[in-house]
Design an enzyme around this catalytic site. Structure first.
Site: not given
Ligand SMILES: Cc1cc2nc3c(=O)[nH]c(=O)nc-3n(C[C@H](O)[C@H](O)[C@H](O)COP(=O)(O)OP(=O)(O)OC[C@H]3O[C@@H](n4cnc5c(N)ncnc54)[C@H](O)[C@@H]3O)c2cc1C
Length: 581
Positions: A144, A265, A323, A384, A419
């Site tokens: 990811e 997000h 993001r 998120h 994160r």
């Protein structure tokens, strides 16, 4: 009024925030139970802690606000990051984690995460979690954003959380010594005269038993209450994620840290009101489903009100930029055009392909009356993940004796300013086990705790149905103000505007009843986030200040929040150790 203790970085400013409650109004407990350890929350962190405590022979009571699987865990899609490929190393996983955390990770906590993670994932497999495997039986490992190796285990394709929650729940059901009290909201923590946390007050709702406000006395309490996405109008978090654990810890005198770092997000499905919207009106609000990056990866692009691709020219990767870059660009277009959302155009991919490749997303769209092969998909950024939380050490201990924190509610330092994808489920697994080991070693034996006050005596009445509507409308106003002023893009002016709304909402005393208590928790948590976001005059990780657009090394450190006895929010500054950078 927020106060800041020196030493602090230069130019620190203070927002004017409401006085916060130091205890919530509730009737005196009508029933009392005793156990060794109370675990508050039943996601990956809470259930793993409970199962690990049982291995140590301790009696556990798990208290959970609604049903056992109503937290964020079951919604997790991508997977769990852990070094399981022989070509991968803990050093490489640590390096990726530290890069994402932009100088604010705790290096020792990251080492614990990456070194103990693989064994904890294997524990989960032994417990019965079925992860996706190749034909030869080896685990499928994927990659990811931000990871430089294939190290994400997943289940059911994009349904990892549901499988993890199922496996943990099944294991808990097999153990008669784990008592689960569902439909039960923990209202406050109980403290002994020696200042040790020794239980909780809990309000059991209709489907639970026994009914009403009671007390569960214990020798330690583990907070595993998950995130706080519901302080914002749009979030991927479920309705239970109202930041209760953070507020409970603050009222008990514990320190919180890094709460300004909220990950957004960029593309949640912005159609209608999801669970938790609470009277927000037609604007998309509450829990919104994720429309994953993978759809953009297959060629879907973002357009504004005129149908123009606004990310072209802003970043070389356009819609596939990181993001936070995409979220910021969307937020600016929405603000400039007075829009509630922008649009994702996937029509050129064709209905057949979309249905085959993205059945979950197509299902979400169709449920909202949108046919993504023929129509534009409305999307907006949504809160998120909370990178900060209740400050916890390598054993999950908070700054208050007897109180532990685990999972998303905790700040162990593994995430720093942002994160890394799929490190959060892992954090819950790893630190749950450590907490259980610490409790097995250190739990005090002996006499009944000497409570420092009769919990809730004379400070409230049994909640009545008529208590509900007012808090719901005020909660919706709070969420709108947080989304508008303390969300993806922040500035001193926008945060001051949000603080003014919080002062107005927080001026009324908290009301008894779950929505009144939740509102008090929302005000507390939102104030802590606004206070920290206002104070940190730089842009770092997922904290974006329009008026301070660059990272500044003077800010390499942590803002720690606490509630003073008079209800004011205080902040202290803790410089980051040089090793973390
Ligand atoms: C849509 C989505 C996708 C995600 N995808 C991933 C992913 O692929 N990989 C990854 O690592 N992470 C992912 N995350 C993040 C991850 O799911 C969470 O960080 C993690 O599940 C948190 O687990 P937890 O046990 O700390 O909290 P939760 O699972 O949220 O559980 C919290 C529990 O606390 C209870 N609770 C709260 N307040 C109270 C109270 N006052 N009294 C009693 N009980 C209370 C709740 O009812 C709930 O049972 C995702 C999150 C979302 C929302």
């Amino acid at each position: 009024m927020t106060t800041v203790d020196p030493p602090v970085p230069p130019g620190l400013e203070r927002p004017d925030l409401p006085r916060l409650p130091v205890r919530l109004p509730a009737p005196a407990p009508g029933w009392t139970e005793r156990t060794d350890v109370v675990v508050v929350g039943s996601g990956i962190a809470g259930l793993t802690t409970a199962l690990s405590l049982r291995e140590a022979g301790l009696h556990v009571t798990v208290v959970t606000k609604v049903d056992i699987d109503d937290g964020s865990t079951r919604w997790a899609q991508g997977g769990i990051a852990a070094v399981l490929d022989p070509l991968d190393t803990p050093e490489a996983h640590a390096a990726d984690t530290l890069v994402a955390g932009v100088g604010l990770c705790d290096a020792a906590a990251v080492q614990v995460l990456v070194r103990e993670g693989p064994a904890r994932v294997r524990d989960l497999i032994r417990l019965g979690a079925g992860f996706d495997r190749h034909d030869d039986g080896t685990l499928m490992l994927t990659r990811e954003g931000g990871h430089h190796a294939n190290r994400i285990v997943h289940a059911g394709g994009d349904a990892t959380g549901a499988e993890v929650q199922r496996a943990l729940h099944a294991a808990v059901r097999r153990d008669p010594w784990i008592r689960v009290i569902a439909h039960a909201m923990v209202v406050d923590l109980l403290t002994s005269r020696e200042g040790r946390v020794c239980g909780v007050t809990v309000h059991v709702l209709g489907e639970g038993s026994p009914y009403g406000v009671g007390a569960v006395l214990a020798r330690a309490v583990v907070l595993a209450t998950g995130g706080m996405g519901q302080i914002f109008d749009a979030t991927t978090n479920p309705a239970v994620s109202t930041g209760d654990g953070l507020a409970l810890a603050l009222r008990a005198g514990a320190l919180i840290t890094d709460v300004e770092f909220v990950q957004f997000h960029p593309t949640a499905l912005a159609a209608g009101a999801g669970p938790g919207a609470g009277g927000a009106g037609a604007r998309p609000a509450g829990q919104l489903p994720l429309v994953s990056e993978a759809l953009r990866g297959e060629g879907a692009y973002l357009v504004d009100g005129e149908g123009k691709r606004f990310l072209l020219g802003q970043h070389e990767l356009a819609e596939l930029a990181p993001r936070d870059v995409v979220a910021k660009a969307i937020h600016r277009v929405m603000r400039a055009g007075g829009l509630d959302h922008v649009w994702l155009d996937a029509r050129h991919l064709g209905t057949g392909f979309l249905r085959r490749r993205f059945p979950t997303i197509v299902g979400y769209c169709r449920a909202a009356g949108i046919e993504p092969g023929e129509q534009l998909i409305p999307v907006a950024p949504a809160a998120h993940y909370a990178s900060g939380g209740v400050r916890a050490d390598l054993h999950g201990r908070t700054s208050v004796p007897g109180l532990y924190a685990c999972g998303e509610v905790a700040c162990t330092g593994v995430h720093g300013a942002n994160r890394l994808a799929s490190n959060s489920l892992l954090e819950g697994l790893v630190f749950a086990r450590r907490i259980a080991a610490d409790l097995a070693r250190r739990l005090p034996v002996g006499a009944e705790p000497d409570l420092d006050a009769t919990p809730g005596a004379g400070s409230g009445r049994e909640p009545a149905p008529g208590d509900e509507p007012k808090p719901a409308a005020r909660a919706a106003a709070l969420r709108r103000a947080m989304g508008a002023g303390a969300g993806v893009l922040r500035s001193a002016a926008s945060l001051a505007g949000t603080a003014a709304v919080l002062r107005e909402i927080g001026a009324a005393p908290p009301e008894p009843g779950t929505s009144g208590w939740e509102l008090a928790n929302l005000v507390t948590v939102a104030s802590a986030v606004v206070g920290a976001a206002y104070a940190r005059r730089e842009t770092r990780g997922c904290h974006w200040r329009e008026d301070w657009p660059d990272a500044d090394d003077a800010w390499l450190g942590h803002l720690c929040g606490a509630i003073a006895p008079d209800g004011s929010l205080t902040q202290t500054w803790r410089p980051a150790p040089a090793a973390a950078t």
